[in-house]
Design a protein around this motif. Structure first.
Motif, PDB file in Angstrom:
ATOM      1  N   UNK A 180       3.285  13.368  26.772  1.00  0.00           N
ATOM      2  CA  UNK A 180       2.177  13.216  25.825  1.00  0.00           C
ATOM      3  C   UNK A 180       0.874  12.901  26.569  1.00  0.00           C
ATOM      4  N   UNK A 181      -0.202  13.434  26.077  1.00  0.00           N
ATOM      5  CA  UNK A 181      -1.495  13.364  26.756  1.00  0.00           C
ATOM      6  C   UNK A 181      -1.913  11.933  27.112  1.00  0.00           C
ATOM      7  N   UNK A 182      -1.627  10.968  26.234  1.00  0.00           N
ATOM      8  CA  UNK A 182      -2.050   9.594  26.478  1.00  0.00           C
ATOM      9  C   UNK A 182      -1.008   8.757  27.227  1.00  0.00           C
ATOM     10  N   UNK A 183       0.046   9.391  27.703  1.00  0.00           N
ATOM     11  CA  UNK A 183       1.111   8.690  28.433  1.00  0.00           C
ATOM     12  C   UNK A 183       0.637   8.285  29.826  1.00  0.00           C
ATOM     13  N   UNK A 184       0.689   6.985  30.146  1.00  0.00           N
ATOM     14  CA  UNK A 184       0.344   6.581  31.509  1.00  0.00           C
ATOM     15  C   UNK A 184       1.422   7.059  32.475  1.00  0.00           C
ATOM     16  N   UNK A 185       0.976   7.576  33.620  1.00  0.00           N
ATOM     17  CA  UNK A 185       1.930   8.116  34.583  1.00  0.00           C
ATOM     18  C   UNK A 185       1.302   8.140  35.963  1.00  0.00           C
ATOM     19  N   UNK A 186       2.172   8.103  36.937  1.00  0.00           N
ATOM     20  CA  UNK A 186       1.747   8.213  38.330  1.00  0.00           C
ATOM     21  C   UNK A 186       2.551   9.334  38.954  1.00  0.00           C
TER      22      UNK A 186
END
Length: 179
Positions: free
Chosen positions: A44-50
């Motif tokens: 999802x576009x607003x998902x925080x990820x690294x």
């Protein structure tokens, strides 16, 4: 070259250039990502990820630290609190005509255009985790992204992306990691 824009909306007929709150120094633009890097939006576009990519300039110590337990050259880490939303996500990938776009960030695969863009087509992605697995991307879950972010920023790792970090759980949620 194929360029894409990912959205949670299935009904976009045109993309209008918009100002980005975190880029006040830029004019309004339409953002796109190239085919090679589109996987960074398979959540999802607003998902925080690294996202970390193994590179030749990585020290041996950091290669072991970040990639020592994987055969993959790419690791995507998301918070466990987002797992169900990722699993149930319907993502809308719009293919965009590339003519008016110019390269913005080579390493991230970002392109921008100051023109109104009409998409060529739209595809629905309903199995983003399966797509990441097919690409041989190591998907990791963690209760909190802050320790990984801090480790990366204090390492020799240069090919990484920290996305939507403002949506990450607060550091206090992982204080047990620092005690």
């Amino acid at each position: 070259m194929k360029l894409f824009h990912f959205s949670s909306s299935s009904d976009i007929e045109v993309f209008h250039p918009r100002a980005k709150a975190t880029r006040e120094d830029m004019p309004p633009v339409v953002w796109a990502i190239d085919e090679e890097h589109q996987f960074t939006f398979y959540v999802p576009r607003d998902c925080p990820r690294i996202i970390c990519t193994r590179s030749e300039d990585l020290s041996e110590e950091d290669n072991i630290r970040f990639f020592g337990t994987t055969a993959s050259d790419i690791v995507m880490t998301v918070e466990t609190g987002w797992y169900e939303r990722i699993e149930k996500a319907a993502l809308y990938r719009y293919e965009l005509p590339s003519e008016s776009f110019r390269l913005f960030d080579k390493y991230a695969g970002y392109y921008i255009s100051e023109e109104i863009i009409t998409p060529i087509k739209m595809d629905v992605i309903t199995n983003p985790l399966d797509l990441l697995i097919q690409l041989n991307i190591d998907i990791r879950l963690t209760p909190n992204l802050h320790p990984l972010r801090n480790a990366i920023l204090n390492s020799s790792l240069t090919d990484f992306g920290i996305h939507q970090f403002g949506n990450a759980a607060p550091m206090e949620a992982s204080t047990w990691l620092t005690e």
